[in-house]
Every structure is written in structure tokens, then in C-alpha cells.
Write a protein that holds these residues in place. Structure first.
Motif, PDB file in Angstrom:
ATOM      1  N   ARG A   1       0.835  -1.202   0.000  1.00  0.00           N
ATOM      2  CA  ARG A   1       0.000   0.000   0.000  1.00  0.00           C
ATOM      3  C   ARG A   1       0.870   1.253   0.000  1.00  0.00           C
ATOM      4  NH1 ARG A   1      -1.797   3.768   3.224  1.00  0.00           N
ATOM      5  NH2 ARG A   1      -0.650   2.965   5.033  1.00  0.00           N
ATOM      6  N   LEU A   2       1.914   1.266   0.832  1.00  0.00           N
ATOM      7  CA  LEU A   2       2.809   2.421   0.896  1.00  0.00           C
ATOM      8  C   LEU A   2       3.565   2.621  -0.417  1.00  0.00           C
ATOM      9  CD1 LEU A   2       4.314   1.972   4.481  1.00  0.00           C
ATOM     10  CD2 LEU A   2       2.744   3.773   3.732  1.00  0.00           C
ATOM     11  N   LEU A   3       3.934   1.516  -1.054  1.00  0.00           N
ATOM     12  CA  LEU A   3       4.709   1.602  -2.288  1.00  0.00           C
ATOM     13  C   LEU A   3       3.888   2.100  -3.474  1.00  0.00           C
ATOM     14  CD1 LEU A   3       6.894  -1.632  -1.964  1.00  0.00           C
ATOM     15  CD2 LEU A   3       7.699   0.735  -1.885  1.00  0.00           C
ATOM     16  N   GLU A   4       2.577   2.166  -3.300  1.00  0.00           N
ATOM     17  CA  GLU A   4       1.746   2.750  -4.351  1.00  0.00           C
ATOM     18  C   GLU A   4       2.074   4.231  -4.563  1.00  0.00           C
ATOM     19  OE1 GLU A   4      -2.243   2.048  -3.148  1.00  0.00           O
ATOM     20  OE2 GLU A   4      -2.220  -0.097  -3.658  1.00  0.00           O
ATOM     21  N   ASN A   5       2.757   4.834  -3.593  1.00  0.00           N
ATOM     22  CA  ASN A   5       3.153   6.233  -3.704  1.00  0.00           C
ATOM     23  C   ASN A   5       4.385   6.421  -4.586  1.00  0.00           C
ATOM     24  OD1 ASN A   5       1.421   7.802  -1.570  1.00  0.00           O
ATOM     25  ND2 ASN A   5       2.072   5.926  -0.522  1.00  0.00           N
ATOM     26  N   PHE A   6       4.967   5.311  -5.061  1.00  0.00           N
ATOM     27  CA  PHE A   6       6.204   5.381  -5.826  1.00  0.00           C
ATOM     28  C   PHE A   6       6.019   4.663  -7.160  1.00  0.00           C
ATOM     29  CE2 PHE A   6       7.005   5.336  -1.299  1.00  0.00           C
ATOM     30  CZ  PHE A   6       7.778   6.481  -1.120  1.00  0.00           C
ATOM     31  N   PRO A   7       5.560   5.386  -8.179  1.00  0.00           N
ATOM     32  CA  PRO A   7       5.265   4.743  -9.468  1.00  0.00           C
ATOM     33  C   PRO A   7       6.479   4.090 -10.131  1.00  0.00           C
ATOM     34  CG  PRO A   7       5.175   7.155  -9.637  1.00  0.00           C
ATOM     35  CD  PRO A   7       5.251   6.830  -8.190  1.00  0.00           C
ATOM     36  N   LYS A   8       7.692   4.509  -9.760  1.00  0.00           N
ATOM     37  CA  LYS A   8       8.880   3.911 -10.363  1.00  0.00           C
ATOM     38  C   LYS A   8       9.177   2.517  -9.801  1.00  0.00           C
ATOM     39  CE  LYS A   8      11.337   8.174 -11.568  1.00  0.00           C
ATOM     40  NZ  LYS A   8      12.593   8.953 -11.384  1.00  0.00           N
ATOM     41  N   VAL A   9       8.556   2.197  -8.670  1.00  0.00           N
ATOM     42  CA  VAL A   9       8.788   0.893  -8.034  1.00  0.00           C
ATOM     43  C   VAL A   9       7.722  -0.081  -8.522  1.00  0.00           C
ATOM     44  CG1 VAL A   9       8.958  -0.380  -5.871  1.00  0.00           C
ATOM     45  CG2 VAL A   9       9.813   1.974  -6.007  1.00  0.00           C
ATOM     46  N   HIS A  10       8.160  -1.132  -9.201  1.00  0.00           N
ATOM     47  CA  HIS A  10       7.247  -2.154  -9.727  1.00  0.00           C
ATOM     48  C   HIS A  10       7.432  -3.434  -8.913  1.00  0.00           C
ATOM     49  CE1 HIS A  10       4.956  -4.723 -12.272  1.00  0.00           C
ATOM     50  NE2 HIS A  10       5.999  -5.340 -12.796  1.00  0.00           N
ATOM     51  N   ILE A  11       6.413  -3.799  -8.144  1.00  0.00           N
ATOM     52  CA  ILE A  11       6.500  -5.004  -7.307  1.00  0.00           C
ATOM     53  C   ILE A  11       6.293  -6.229  -8.196  1.00  0.00           C
ATOM     54  CG2 ILE A  11       5.541  -6.240  -5.326  1.00  0.00           C
ATOM     55  CD1 ILE A  11       4.554  -3.495  -4.307  1.00  0.00           C
ATOM     56  N   VAL A  12       7.339  -7.020  -8.352  1.00  0.00           N
ATOM     57  CA  VAL A  12       7.274  -8.177  -9.258  1.00  0.00           C
ATOM     58  C   VAL A  12       6.887  -9.455  -8.536  1.00  0.00           C
ATOM     59  CG1 VAL A  12       8.877  -7.215 -10.937  1.00  0.00           C
ATOM     60  CG2 VAL A  12       9.764  -8.561  -9.015  1.00  0.00           C
ATOM     61  N   GLY A  13       6.905  -9.441  -7.192  1.00  0.00           N
ATOM     62  CA  GLY A  13       6.532 -10.645  -6.467  1.00  0.00           C
ATOM     63  C   GLY A  13       6.667 -10.458  -4.974  1.00  0.00           C
ATOM     64  N   GLU A  14       6.215 -11.466  -4.220  1.00  0.00           N
ATOM     65  CA  GLU A  14       6.357 -11.461  -2.772  1.00  0.00           C
ATOM     66  C   GLU A  14       6.565 -12.886  -2.291  1.00  0.00           C
ATOM     67  OE1 GLU A  14       2.358 -10.896  -0.692  1.00  0.00           O
ATOM     68  OE2 GLU A  14       2.043  -9.822  -2.587  1.00  0.00           O
ATOM     69  N   ALA A  15       7.266 -13.004  -1.182  1.00  0.00           N
ATOM     70  CA  ALA A  15       7.590 -14.319  -0.632  1.00  0.00           C
ATOM     71  C   ALA A  15       7.371 -14.301   0.873  1.00  0.00           C
ATOM     72  CB  ALA A  15       9.031 -14.698  -0.954  1.00  0.00           C
TER      73      ALA A  15
END
Length: 249
Positions: free
Chosen positions: A18-32
Motif C-alpha cells: 500500500r505504501l509503495l503505491e506512492n512510488f510509481p517507479k517501483v514495480h512489485i514483481v513478487g512477494e515471498a
């Protein structure tokens, strides 16, 4: 900037996303949810950045990093505990965020990550262009650390040690720091003489005094030096395989 989130708590992962939605340059490719899942995803997805929890079932965050070889993503630790901060920066972490993560601190960490990744891209471009000359043990190198300067033959350097954004050179009884990443330095060194033992060390093969078996299939190299206590460097399991292939008859 491709990012991977590693945390065993689903709610913590969701809050960070949710917090990273503020950073359009950051693309979340996965989670573990654990280290084993993360290692597989890092190998498959090649993320630029790792948001890494420390205390997890099985391997903790530090053990996960020690399991990685080759190009390791930049790391931002996210944890509820502050007692691991020093160890985190010893692992070359970009930042150390305490949960609950504050947006202002996350912003600082993202900016630092962007700068570091951009720096690596410029280094890589320089290597691609063929502008960096490979140095042999007979080349003379100039080193400046603060007010001190040295002009030494590269072959006298027995060990290169990563210290965050710097590399410490070990020669004679001197240990100056230079502003360079270990990955960038590795590409400048002659692979016949200098060997990447693990993610933090490159050793001069000519200075190896003794090799002995070590934990989990690794090796332990003892280096000749003028120090009272010999330097002992662990060669990781994967690099131990390369080491044996390189030096066997």
C-alpha cells in the motif's frame, strides 16, 4: 525498478505494498513468505530491490542473503526490531526500516535505492562499452584514502573486502578504503589471479596459504599476511565448486 517483498506476515506485506503505491517507479514483481520462496523468486525474476524482513521461519533475512550468489539485489530491511541495525549495514543494506514503516523513511530509502541502482547501471554501461581496462597483478594502482596516498603494485593486494559503497584493500599492514562497489571492481581484475570467494570478498590466489573444508560444502582459505592473526576467508559453497574447477588438474 523491480522490487520483491519478503516477509512471513501477510498483513505486513500488504501494508508495504500500500505504501509503495506512492512510488510509481517501483514495480512489485513478487512477494515471498520465507527465504526459500525468496531465493527461487530472486533467481527467476532478477529484482533490483529487496524489501527484506529479518525474523522469519526457517532461514532469517541474513541467512537468505548469505545463500545468494552473483548479482545480489539492493536490500532494504524492514523489521520490528532495532537490535539488528549494525549487522544489517555490515551486510551492505541500503536502509533499515522499523515497522510500522513510516512513509517519510520509506521515501528516503527509495531515493537511496534509485541512486544506487542508477550508479550500477552507469558502471555496467562503462563495462559494456569496453572502456574499463582489465588490471593484472603487475599493474601499478594509485589509492587515496583521506589524506593518505599509496602507489602500489596490484599483486601486493591480497584481499578486497566490501564495506557498503566502499571496498577495503588489504596489502602489507595497510587497509585503505576506496569508493567503489565490489562487483565493479571484480570486472577490472584478472580472474586468473583474483577470485570472488563470496559476496563480500575477492581474494588474491597467490596469497592462499591453506585451504580446508568448511560448513555446507564451502571452503575456508587462510591468507598469508603480516598481521599477527591470519585472515581466514570463507569460500561459499557455489564458489567452492568454481574454485575446485579452476585449480584442479
Amino acid at each position: 525498478m523491480k522490487a520483491l517483498i519478503v516477509d512471513d506476515e501477510r498483513l505486513a506485506r500488504n501494508e508495504l505494498k500500500r505504501l509503495l503505491e506512492n512510488f510509481p517507479k517501483v514495480h512489485i514483481v513478487g512477494e515471498a513468505a520465507n527465504a526459500d520462496e525468496a531465493i527461487q523468486l530472486i533467481d527467476e525474476l532478477k529484482p533490483d530491490l529487496l524489501f527484506l524482513d529479518i525474523q522469519m521461519p526457517g532461514k532469517n533475512g541474513f541467512e537468505l542473503l548469505q545463500s545468494l550468489e552473483g548479482d545480489v539485489p539492493e536490500v532494504i530491511f524492514t523489521t520490528a526490531y532495532d537490535e539488528y541495525a549494525i549487522k544489517a549495514f555490515e551486510q551492505n543494506a541500503l536502509d533499515y526500516l522499523l515497522k510500522p514503516v513510516e512513509l517519510s523513511r520509506l521515501t528516503e530509502a527509495i531515493q537511496r535505492a534509485e541512486e544506487e541502482i542508477h550508479h550500477h547501471e552507469l558502471e555496467q554501461q562503462g563495462r559494456t562499452d569496453g572502456t574499463a581496462k582489465v588490471l593484472t597483478e603487475n599493474d601499478q594502482i594509485f589509492i587515496k584514502d583521506g589524506e593518505k596516498c599509496w602507489f602500489v603494485r596490484l599483486g601486493k593486494v591480497r584481499l578486497f573486502e566490501s564495506m557498503g559503497n566502499y571496498v577495503r584493500l588489504h596489502f602489507d599492514d595497510q587497509k585503505p578504503l576506496v569508493l567503489k562497489s565490489l562487483n565493479a571492481l571484480e570486472d577490472r581484475l584478472d580472474s586468473k589471479t583474483y577470485f570472488r570467494a563470496n559476496r563480500k570478498h575477492i581474494i588474491n590466489l597467490n596469497y592462499i596459504d591453506k585451504i580446508e573444508p568448511w560448513f555446507s560444502g564451502g571452503l575456508l582459505a587462510t591468507l598469508r599476511s603480516t598481521a599477527e592473526k591470519p585472515e581466514k576467508i570463507e569460500i561459499s559453497r557455489r564458489q567452492a565448486i568454481r574454485f575446485k574447477e579452476l585449480l584442479s588438474l
